[in-house]
Scaffold this motif. Sequence first.
Motif, mmCIF file in Angstrom:
data_model
loop_
_atom_site.group_PDB
_atom_site.id
_atom_site.type_symbol
_atom_site.label_atom_id
_atom_site.label_comp_id
_atom_site.label_asym_id
_atom_site.label_seq_id
_atom_site.Cartn_x
_atom_site.Cartn_y
_atom_site.Cartn_z
ATOM 1 N N ASP A 93 104.856 21.590 63.832
ATOM 2 C CA ASP A 93 104.377 22.583 64.794
ATOM 3 C C ASP A 93 105.077 23.924 64.628
ATOM 4 O OD1 ASP A 93 102.669 20.727 66.102
ATOM 5 O OD2 ASP A 93 104.410 19.917 67.156
ATOM 6 N N GLY A 94 105.972 24.022 63.654
ATOM 7 C CA GLY A 94 106.707 25.259 63.434
ATOM 8 C C GLY A 94 107.966 25.408 64.271
ATOM 9 N N VAL A 95 108.325 24.371 65.015
ATOM 10 C CA VAL A 95 109.540 24.396 65.830
ATOM 11 C C VAL A 95 110.746 24.085 64.939
ATOM 12 C CG1 VAL A 95 110.772 23.211 67.698
ATOM 13 C CG2 VAL A 95 108.360 23.799 67.962
ATOM 14 N N ARG A 134 119.454 22.185 60.736
ATOM 15 C CA ARG A 134 118.161 22.633 61.269
ATOM 16 C C ARG A 134 117.102 21.576 60.991
ATOM 17 N NH1 ARG A 134 118.076 29.146 59.934
ATOM 18 N NH2 ARG A 134 117.845 28.459 57.776
ATOM 19 N N VAL A 135 116.361 21.218 62.035
ATOM 20 C CA VAL A 135 115.270 20.245 61.930
ATOM 21 C C VAL A 135 113.956 20.981 62.140
ATOM 22 C CG1 VAL A 135 114.182 18.254 63.038
ATOM 23 C CG2 VAL A 135 116.657 18.261 62.637
ATOM 24 N N MET A 176 104.395 16.854 66.545
ATOM 25 C CA MET A 176 105.843 16.911 66.691
ATOM 26 C C MET A 176 106.548 16.056 65.640
ATOM 27 S SD MET A 176 106.653 17.020 70.778
ATOM 28 C CE MET A 176 106.069 15.358 71.091
ATOM 29 N N LYS A 177 106.037 16.118 64.423
ATOM 30 C CA LYS A 177 106.642 15.327 63.343
ATOM 31 C C LYS A 177 107.688 16.147 62.597
ATOM 32 C CE LYS A 177 103.022 11.928 62.451
ATOM 33 N NZ LYS A 177 103.888 10.827 62.969
ATOM 34 N N ILE A 178 108.767 15.475 62.207
ATOM 35 C CA ILE A 178 109.826 16.118 61.433
ATOM 36 C C ILE A 178 109.356 16.295 59.996
ATOM 37 C CG2 ILE A 178 112.206 15.911 60.605
ATOM 38 C CD1 ILE A 178 112.704 14.100 63.092
ATOM 39 N N THR A 179 109.433 17.510 59.501
ATOM 40 C CA THR A 179 108.975 17.790 58.138
ATOM 41 C C THR A 179 110.110 18.143 57.186
ATOM 42 O OG1 THR A 179 108.589 20.122 58.737
ATOM 43 C CG2 THR A 179 106.714 18.604 58.921
ATOM 44 N N ARG A 180 111.256 18.572 57.742
ATOM 45 C CA ARG A 180 112.334 19.020 56.873
ATOM 46 C C ARG A 180 113.650 19.047 57.633
ATOM 47 N NH1 ARG A 180 112.997 25.216 54.811
ATOM 48 N NH2 ARG A 180 114.745 24.941 53.385
ATOM 49 N N VAL A 181 114.732 18.716 56.939
ATOM 50 C CA VAL A 181 116.079 18.817 57.503
ATOM 51 C C VAL A 181 116.914 19.702 56.584
ATOM 52 C CG1 VAL A 181 118.202 17.581 58.100
ATOM 53 C CG2 VAL A 181 115.968 16.561 58.631
ATOM 54 N N GLU A 182 117.542 20.740 57.141
ATOM 55 C CA GLU A 182 118.432 21.615 56.383
ATOM 56 C C GLU A 182 119.884 21.371 56.796
ATOM 57 O OE1 GLU A 182 117.154 25.929 55.451
ATOM 58 O OE2 GLU A 182 116.366 25.484 57.457
#
Length: 367
Positions: free
Chosen positions: A40-42, A35-36, A1-7
């Motif tokens: 996990d693809g969430v 969008r975060v 559940m790690k954040i990989t990208r912020v749009e």
Amino acid sequence: MKITRVEAIPFAIPYRKPLRFASGEVHTAEHVLVRVHTDDGVVGVAEAPPRPFTYGETQAGIVAVLETVFAPQVVGLSLLERETVHARLSRTVGNPAAKSALDMAIWDALGQSLDVSVTELLGGYTDRMKVSHMLGFDEPAAMVAEAERIRDSYGVTTFKVKVGRRPISLDTAVVRALRERFGSEVDLYVDGNRGWTAAESARAMREMADLDLLFAEELCPADDVLGRRWLVSRLDVPFIADESAVTAADVTREILGGSATAISIKTARTGFTRSQRTHHLAEGLGLEVVMGNQIDGQLGSLCTVAFGSAFELTSRRPGELSNFLDMTDDLLAEPLCIADGELAIRPGAGLGAELDPGKLRHYRQDR
């Protein structure tokens, strides 16, 4: 559940008619979709509505601060590290809408990851709220007609009336016309957006003393410290602090200083994490609370009802959940539906928000 990208995606959707009030007016919803993404693809989503005449943020500024300042501070963190996110965002002064949208998108992603709704994560008190509709500046007949339309179409019977014009008789005449048309069928309260002086506010409230108002909100500026305290001490209805009480510390200052007796919580400017702090403080102080609206679109309104439904205190009064009705379109694949004067949370995990990719392509401003 790690954040990989912020749009941060700017988009613009016109309003059906300009929304006018004492501190400004808006013709187009020039908002930012946040969008975060996680490993996990969430993908969690939220909406940031800039209000430069109130908080100083612009659409371009929200995009810039999210991309260059906030995203690098949260990428790599777990969705569970919400206090760390809060602490890191707090290093930067201001930018309430940008911070709040990022916070709410993280909560949405967390709910999806855990397969529970945001409302359940926050408290799960109920699944819906009564709706209050905001009436912007216009002539009395036009504002009465708008209230009739909203009541007949959606079952809404609580109206927040924008006031703060000069001469004040323009506004008191509108409120009187609404009460004469609807009698006791509807509840009314007024919001001045700091447009009057304390003396003008006192005169206006005297002129409307027989109209059975629920609240008065931000009639005069909070930085007129003595005038505001003088005014609030003379009112016989709760005085709501809104833009003057964004943080829990602001609420403490305004309430203990005698400058307000109730508060508005707006998730668009305090997200879910800071709104929780404000809610718990209000509960402890025994304050009336109204869930406010920052002229949000449907995604923003979905965030508001998700939070407001989570607690007994915030669901007690109708929430300001219907400004999206003034927009010509929106980004959600399935529009929100106000029925019998209520708006329900979306079923499913997180916020339950599904965006329409075609609409996003059409309205986004960065391509």
